[in-house]
Scaffold this motif. Sequence first.
Motif, short mmCIF file in Angstrom:
data_model
loop_
_atom_site.label_atom_id
_atom_site.label_comp_id
_atom_site.label_asym_id
_atom_site.label_seq_id
_atom_site.Cartn_x
_atom_site.Cartn_y
_atom_site.Cartn_z
N VAL A 180 0.41 -7.73 -5.81
CA VAL A 180 1.37 -6.92 -6.56
C VAL A 180 1.29 -5.46 -6.10
CG1 VAL A 180 1.96 -6.07 -8.85
CG2 VAL A 180 1.41 -8.47 -8.54
N ALA A 181 0.10 -4.97 -5.86
CA ALA A 181 -0.07 -3.58 -5.43
C ALA A 181 0.50 -3.34 -4.03
CB ALA A 181 -1.54 -3.19 -5.46
N SER A 182 0.58 -4.37 -3.20
CA SER A 182 1.08 -4.22 -1.84
C SER A 182 2.59 -4.14 -1.76
CB SER A 182 0.61 -5.40 -0.98
OG SER A 182 -0.78 -5.43 -0.92
N LEU A 183 3.28 -4.55 -2.81
CA LEU A 183 4.74 -4.56 -2.80
C LEU A 183 5.32 -3.17 -2.98
CD1 LEU A 183 5.36 -7.63 -5.13
CD2 LEU A 183 5.72 -7.54 -2.66
N MET A 184 6.47 -2.96 -2.37
CA MET A 184 7.23 -1.73 -2.60
C MET A 184 7.69 -1.75 -4.05
SD MET A 184 7.10 -0.11 0.21
CE MET A 184 8.32 1.16 -0.02
N PRO A 185 7.92 -0.58 -4.66
CA PRO A 185 8.31 -0.55 -6.07
C PRO A 185 9.52 -1.43 -6.42
CG PRO A 185 7.73 1.64 -5.34
CD PRO A 185 7.72 0.76 -4.11
N ILE A 205 9.02 -9.71 -0.60
CA ILE A 205 7.96 -10.35 -1.38
C ILE A 205 7.30 -11.43 -0.52
CG2 ILE A 205 7.46 -11.79 -3.40
CD1 ILE A 205 9.80 -10.26 -4.80
N LYS A 206 8.11 -12.22 0.15
CA LYS A 206 7.59 -13.27 1.04
C LYS A 206 6.79 -12.67 2.20
CE LYS A 206 9.35 -17.21 3.68
NZ LYS A 206 10.57 -17.90 4.09
N ALA A 207 7.29 -11.59 2.76
CA ALA A 207 6.61 -10.95 3.89
C ALA A 207 5.25 -10.40 3.49
CB ALA A 207 7.49 -9.83 4.46
N VAL A 208 5.17 -9.78 2.32
CA VAL A 208 3.88 -9.23 1.85
C VAL A 208 2.90 -10.36 1.62
CG1 VAL A 208 2.76 -8.10 -0.10
CG2 VAL A 208 4.77 -7.07 0.95
N GLN A 209 3.37 -11.45 1.03
CA GLN A 209 2.44 -12.55 0.78
C GLN A 209 1.89 -13.11 2.08
OE1 GLN A 209 3.76 -15.83 -1.61
NE2 GLN A 209 1.74 -16.74 -1.60
#
Length: 110
Positions: free
Chosen positions: A2-7, A52-56
């Motif tokens: 969650v912290a890695s996602l853009m706002p 979201i998929k890319a961050v995961q």
Amino acid sequence: MVASLMPGARAVLRRITDLGGTASFDEVQQYFANHPISPITKAKMRGTLTSIKAVQRRVAPTGASRLLQRNERARFYHIDRALVEGLRRAFVLADARPDLLRGEPAARVT
């Protein structure tokens, strides 16, 4: 994660979580189209969901199942029930400690 996602992506993930883990693309897009604090245009919504998929892929363990599952034909997004509960706890923590999401040190309590 969650912290890695853009706002914007974090807000979309939170909205889907608030809806119980399942939402249509149109529901999410309409909610953010005229959002007073963090609007996301229709043109940027698909990219926000893709991020979201890319961050995961970048931060999750190898072989982890997808957090946000898509049914492109029905244009629905779904988060497994067990993950919804964990995300709710993460968002409660983020509300209490927003410094954790920004990577800033916490204010010292004296």
